[in-house]
Enzyme design. Structure first.
Site: not given
Ligand SMILES: Cc1ncc(CO)c(N)n1
Length: 223
Positions: A135, A208
């Site tokens: 993430c 992701e």
């Molecule tokens: C879906 C997603 N993945 C990672 C981040 C990183 O903070 C975020 N804001 N949102």
């Protein structure tokens, strides 16, 4: 080779596809429809509410005070930094904080956060980090890629703030700390344990990509 570098090579293709996704490219060249970004902002806000709980669980699972404090800082940065960016964006579109908070997560959003929370609640500290790291790391990579490949993108009236935040040295130092922590913890792990960490890292890397595709395509519940 560091364990994080081994993982990075294994997800290279997935992350490359993410960098080429029309949502991500659209933030860079400014072509992303505003409606898609508003959908992202709402879905990402409720994602961050659950995502931030991983940092709280990291503080609980930490084995020393320094690591506890670092996870507490990440929790604070998420609740007051990343989520504040979304609240400021929302205000520009007349969307209240309560409306943001009341957003119903899509099936894909729910699957992603529940996967991470399940790993974080039932797994080791190392498993929590391996699920969490894509993430932060992939967002840092995306922010830097956009700032480098689309030099004017950080000045974009709407998407510029997002690119500035995620390409910043400050966000990169937080991601870098987590990368180093995983490398240190991985040194003592068996091959079987490393395989499990790799599986989490690959799974959330795939999630992701799916998140970008969900906010771009608008996938949601049937009713
Ligand atoms: C879906 C997603 N993945 C990672 C981040 C990183 O903070 C975020 N804001 N949102």
């Amino acid at each position: 080779m560091k364990y994080s570098q081994i993982l990075y090579k294994k997800v290279n293709e997935i992350w490359k596809q993410t960098h080429q996704h029309p949502f991500v490219v659209g933030m860079g060249n400014g072509d992303l429809p505003v409606e898609s970004f508003i959908r992202y902002m709402k879905q990402d806000y409720v994602f961050l509410i659950d995502y931030s709980k991983l940092f709280a669980l990291g503080t609980i699972k930490a084995r020393d005070l320094e690591t506890m404090a670092a996870f507490a800082k990440l929790l604070h940065e998420t609740l007051h930094g990343e989520m504040e960016l979304h609240r400021q964006y929302a205000a520009r579109f007349g969307i209240t904080n309560q409306q943001l908070e009341d957003t119903r997560p899509t099936p894909m959003n729910l699957a992603y956060t529940r996967y991470m929370l399940n790993v974080a609640q039932n797994g080791s500290l190392e498993e929590l980090i391996s699920a969490l790291l894509p993430c932060m790391w992939s967002y840092w990579e995306i922010g830097k890629m956009l700032a480098e490949n689309y030099p004017n993108s950080i000045e974009h009236p709407l998407y510029g703030e997002w690119i500035k935040m995620y390409s910043s040295d400050e966000f990169g130092s937080l991601a870098g700390w987590l990368i180093d922590l995983l490398d240190n913890l991985a040194e003592e792990k068996s091959e079987r344990e490393l395989q499990m960490l790799e599986e989490h890292f690959l799974t959330t890397s795939r999630f992701e990509y799916m998140f970008w595709d969900m906010v771009y395509q608008g996938g949601d519940w049937p009713v």
